[in-house]
Design a protein around this motif. Structure first.
Motif, short mmCIF file in Angstrom:
data_model
loop_
_atom_site.label_atom_id
_atom_site.label_comp_id
_atom_site.label_asym_id
_atom_site.label_seq_id
_atom_site.Cartn_x
_atom_site.Cartn_y
_atom_site.Cartn_z
N THR A 37 30.97 -4.02 100.30
CA THR A 37 32.35 -4.50 100.31
C THR A 37 33.00 -4.34 101.68
N GLN A 38 32.55 -3.39 102.45
CA GLN A 38 33.07 -3.19 103.81
C GLN A 38 31.90 -2.90 104.73
N LEU A 39 31.97 -3.46 105.92
CA LEU A 39 30.91 -3.28 106.91
C LEU A 39 31.56 -3.07 108.28
N GLU A 79 29.00 -8.67 104.39
CA GLU A 79 29.89 -8.25 103.30
C GLU A 79 29.71 -9.17 102.08
#
Length: 411
Positions: A37-39, A79
């Protein structure tokens, strides 16, 4: 091992954090699957930070890895991608934070996703979730339709516009939710359960436009499939286009190829229904008119029958028959009486001819002893016997004079 503590002998926060870190260190490396979900890839930094989320539940965990580990999959991972991570849980004691230190990252390919979906499909089918006898019929004219779709999406517009065009009075309870990504499954499940709990909702439509296999994965999630299978309200699946077949299509009570098709299948067309009503009315009128015409023809035919035009004729015919039978009966009875009278006359004549009285009327007499027996021979009486002589007009007494049998007359 459990730690012995009490209000009098508490342990410091640092000690608790240290103990937790020790327990986590003993867990060892594990393979974890989730969706990124987050990178965060900072230029020049040797560590890459990720957030890995379970798409079926509202649970996330931080993942860190060295740049050389991530660089191996950097071209195919971004993501929203699903990955499998081989990582060791770590506890950051100063902040009391759990994270995973990834040593290897492997993207989950479409083929592998499809294989997992096929395995899940077989497992759920074995439980009977897709059985036809579980399907609930849709109401003919729903008063309130629940719609689960993306906010301001083409699917929402297609369903609302087509449904209201077909039946302007139809009402909707719309629940806008994410239809792809990590937040899609829990929010779609919550929306379906919320609408299912409303008694005024007659049917629920879950709609989404087309997309890739990864985009439609939330609608093959086991949690969503079970939630729809447990719903009391009929559910219509309208996901993607005709070739798209998520597991939601199999568990839903009705599958629509597109959101537009869902509106057509759930809401009747007012014009078609009015035309059908008119056809039924015309058909009923023709049936009644045909019935009345048949009855009129039958009544006319009945009125043409002689028994209806001159009903007294039947009485007259029966009267003639009764008169003939009466005359025949009188003649027969007269013949029988005449025959009986003739036979009686002959019998009477014979009786009279054979009667002793007739003999007496010719001048003969009957002599009787005192005991009433008739004298038949002279030897039956003696001299001076008193006898009775019976003649046609009466009787008188006589006495024997002389010896009977000697030819002496009696007195």
């Amino acid at each position: 091992m459990a730690v012995s503590t009490s209000p009098e002998t508490p342990i410091p926060v640092g000690e608790v954090s240290r103990l937790i870190g020790g327990w986590i260190d003993r867990l060892g490396a594990v393979w974890v699957e989730g969706q990124i979900t987050q990178l965060s890839r900072r230029p020049g930094a040797g560590v890459v930070f990720l957030t890995l989320r379970d798409p079926s539940y509202d649970i996330s965990v931080s993942v860190t890895c060295y740049r050389q580990v991530f660089d191996k999959v950097a071209d195919v991972v971004s993501e929203g991608a699903r990955v499998v991570v081989h990582a060791k849980p770590e506890w950051y004691a100063p902040r009391g934070q759990l994270s995973l230190r990834a040593a290897e990252i492997k993207p989950v390919g479409v083929g592998e996703l499809l294989a997992r979906l096929e395995q899940l499909k077989k497992s759920l089918a074995a439980e009977g979730l897709f059985a036809a006898d579980r399907k609930k019929p849709l109401p003919f004219l729903p008063q309130l339709i629940g719609l689960v779709c993306g906010r301001a999406s083409a699917a929402e517009r297609d369903v609302l516009e087509n449904a209201r065009h077909r039946w302007p009075a139809v009402r909707f309870a719309v629940r806008n939710v994410p239809v792809q990504g990590v937040h899609a499954v829990p929010q779609v499940v919550a929306a379906v359960q919320e609408l299912d709990a409303l008694p005024e909702v007659d049917v629920i439509i879950v709609a989404r436009g087309g997309g890739s296999v990864e985009d439609l994965l939330p609608f093959s999630d086991e949690q969503l499939v079970r939630a729809v299978g447990a719903a009391v309200t009929p559910v219509v699946s309208a996901i993607g286009h005709e070739p798209d077949t998520p597991l939601l299509d199999l568990v839903a009570d009705l599958r629509a190829s597109t959101p537009t098709d869902a509106a057509k299948k759930v809401v009747p067309d007012v014009g078609e229904e009015l035309a059908r009503v008119q056809q039924l009315r015309e058909r009923a009128l023709r049936a009644i008119d045909g019935f009345l015409q048949r009855e009129e023809r039958g009544l006319a035919g009945a009125l043409q029958r002689p028994c209806i035009q001159r009903p007294q004729r039947m009485v007259e015919e029966r009267e003639e028959q009764i008169t003939a039978l009466l005359e025949r009966g009188r003649r027969t009875l007269g013949h029988l009486l005449d025959r009986a009278d003739s036979e009686l006359s002959h019998t009477l004549a014979r009786v009279v001819a054979l009667s002793p009285k007739a003999t007496l009327e010719r001048g003969y007499a009957v002599l009787q002893k005192a005991d009433g027996t008739a004298v038949r021979t002279p030897d039956e009486v003696g001299a001076d016997d008193a006898l009775r002589a019976r003649v046609a007009e009466g009787e008188f007494r006589v006495r024997v004079d002389g010896v009977p049998g000697a030819g002496t007359p009696a007195d």
